[in-house]
Design an enzyme around this catalytic site. Sequence first.
Site, PDB file in Angstrom:
ATOM      1  N   CYS A 176     -11.188   3.571  -0.445  1.00 34.42           N
ATOM      2  CA  CYS A 176      -9.867   3.879   0.014  1.00 34.42           C
ATOM      3  C   CYS A 176      -9.539   3.169   1.125  1.00 34.42           C
ATOM      4  O   CYS A 176     -10.583   3.155   2.288  1.00 34.42           O
ATOM      5  CB  CYS A 176      -9.792   5.551   0.457  1.00 34.42           C
ATOM      6  SG  CYS A 176      -8.354   6.001   1.031  1.00 34.42           S
ATOM      7  N   CYS A 230      -4.277  -1.128  -1.996  1.00 34.80           N
ATOM      8  CA  CYS A 230      -4.402   0.304  -2.162  1.00 34.80           C
ATOM      9  C   CYS A 230      -5.324   0.569  -3.282  1.00 34.80           C
ATOM     10  O   CYS A 230      -5.124   0.168  -4.511  1.00 34.80           O
ATOM     11  CB  CYS A 230      -2.971   0.900  -2.406  1.00 34.80           C
ATOM     12  SG  CYS A 230      -2.986   2.642  -3.012  1.00 34.80           S
ATOM     13  N   HIS A 265      -8.003   3.785   3.712  1.00 35.04           N
ATOM     14  CA  HIS A 265      -8.325   4.644   4.984  1.00 35.04           C
ATOM     15  C   HIS A 265      -9.360   4.772   5.560  1.00 35.04           C
ATOM     16  O   HIS A 265      -9.841   5.195   6.615  1.00 35.04           O
ATOM     17  CB  HIS A 265      -7.442   6.081   4.777  1.00 35.04           C
ATOM     18  CG  HIS A 265      -6.110   6.184   5.006  1.00 35.04           C
ATOM     19  ND1 HIS A 265      -5.460   5.480   3.922  1.00 35.04           N
ATOM     20  CD2 HIS A 265      -5.191   6.647   5.768  1.00 35.04           C
ATOM     21  CE1 HIS A 265      -4.201   5.711   4.346  1.00 35.04           C
ATOM     22  NE2 HIS A 265      -4.040   6.562   5.265  1.00 35.04           N
ATOM     23  N   ASP A 322       0.894  -1.367   0.161  1.00 39.37           N
ATOM     24  CA  ASP A 322       0.034   0.012   0.074  1.00 39.37           C
ATOM     25  C   ASP A 322       0.685   1.275  -0.039  1.00 39.37           C
ATOM     26  O   ASP A 322       1.987   0.984   0.114  1.00 39.37           O
ATOM     27  CB  ASP A 322      -1.072  -0.105   1.303  1.00 39.37           C
ATOM     28  CG  ASP A 322      -1.912   1.260   1.515  1.00 39.37           C
ATOM     29  OD1 ASP A 322      -2.330   1.774   0.380  1.00 39.37           O
ATOM     30  OD2 ASP A 322      -1.977   1.760   2.284  1.00 39.37           O
ATOM     31  N   SER A 323       0.222   2.550  -0.175  1.00 39.70           N
ATOM     32  CA  SER A 323       0.867   3.565  -0.219  1.00 39.70           C
ATOM     33  C   SER A 323       1.416   3.978   1.263  1.00 39.70           C
ATOM     34  O   SER A 323       2.181   4.912   1.374  1.00 39.70           O
ATOM     35  CB  SER A 323       0.432   4.865  -0.578  1.00 39.70           C
ATOM     36  OG  SER A 323      -1.204   4.836   0.200  1.00 39.70           O
ATOM     37  N   GLU A 378      -5.195   9.972   8.927  1.00 42.05           N
ATOM     38  CA  GLU A 378      -3.618   9.765   9.533  1.00 42.05           C
ATOM     39  C   GLU A 378      -3.582  10.642  10.577  1.00 42.05           C
ATOM     40  O   GLU A 378      -2.832  10.474  11.462  1.00 42.05           O
ATOM     41  CB  GLU A 378      -2.599  10.056   8.189  1.00 42.05           C
ATOM     42  CG  GLU A 378      -2.831   9.166   7.260  1.00 42.05           C
ATOM     43  CD  GLU A 378      -1.487   8.398   6.968  1.00 42.05           C
ATOM     44  OE1 GLU A 378      -0.366   8.854   7.370  1.00 42.05           O
ATOM     45  OE2 GLU A 378      -1.482   7.051   6.409  1.00 42.05           O
TER      46      GLU A 378
HETATM   47  N1  DGL Z   1      -4.054   3.412  -0.127  1.00 42.75           N
HETATM   48  C1  DGL Z   1      -4.506   4.498  -0.580  1.00 42.75           C
HETATM   49  C2  DGL Z   1      -5.811   4.229  -1.349  1.00 42.75           C
HETATM   50  O1  DGL Z   1      -6.504   3.552  -1.033  1.00 42.75           O
HETATM   51  C3  DGL Z   1      -4.617   5.979   0.630  1.00 42.75           C
HETATM   52  C4  DGL Z   1      -4.696   7.172   0.183  1.00 42.75           C
HETATM   53  C5  DGL Z   1      -3.490   7.536  -0.512  1.00 42.75           C
HETATM   54  O2  DGL Z   1      -2.344   7.090  -0.723  1.00 42.75           O
HETATM   55  O3  DGL Z   1      -3.797   8.641  -1.276  1.00 42.75           O
HETATM   56  O4  DGL Z   1      -6.240   5.043  -2.445  1.00 42.75           O
END
Ligand code: DGL
Length: 271
Positions: free
Chosen positions: A184, A73, A186, A10-11, A152
């Site tokens: 998303c 992600c 989050h 993931d990011s 976050e």
């Molecule tokens: N993991 C990213 C997503 O689901 C989280 C948000 C991001 O990195 O901007 O899009």
Amino acid sequence: MDGKPIGVFDSGVGGLTVAGEIMKQLPDESLLYFGDTARFPYGSRGADELKRFAFEIVSFLQCEGVKMVVIACNSASSAALTLAQAHFDIPILGVIEPGARAAVQATRNRRIGVVGTQATISSGAYDRAIHTLDAGAKVFSQACPDLADFVERGVVTGEKARRIVGRYLESLISAGVDTLILGCTHYPLLSEVIGEIMGKDVRLVSSAEEAAREVREILTCRGHLRKEKSSPTYRFLSTGDESKFLRLGRRFLGREIKRVEKVSLGTEVAL
Ligand code: DGL
């Protein structure tokens, strides 16, 4: 092959919601989690950049010996899944299709809302995935550019969270959706606030559960479920600050993370 870990990336820490569900549904499997926290957020980046990042990370995980990769992600899945599946020779699963499938199964009025990052919503990936399953479903999408950042920072309950989330959900309430995809990683942490604003008749769908179910299906079909009797191993890698990963990660995973290893990506992969 079966003893190797499942790679999840993931990011940042958001994909730990998916990793946690895999741990729950597949308690015997080992996991190698990669959070690209140094380059978070992905949601404001362009598709070409996200493809490059995804290729670098899948290559890295493959070198580490994973038996499959989950792109946990939404932003990276929407930009890179198809290309990555075509390029690499291990199974790769994204989170868009599992979320779309869960929503198509849940909706009664066939009006589905999707909230996600700018990258995810602009890609149209959810629309395509939903229409592949039900061409007659109506999809209403809303990009929420700064929402992952607020999560976050810990803004997940209270008046401020309600105000920010409420603004984004207005158009979806007007559209009369009965199902909302939290597109998303989050947003599951905002479920309480989103649920309150959307009302109890709207079902909230997150990809995590359905994605974990598909991981099990893929490994079962290939005969690659882990058969060893010893406890599974969980490793957590981060390209950014380890202490921040530890602090936030526990919230997303819903369990203790003992150690995070800092890594850097050296290899550029040609697309
Ligand atoms: N993991 C990213 C997503 O689901 C989280 C948000 C991001 O990195 O901007 O899009």
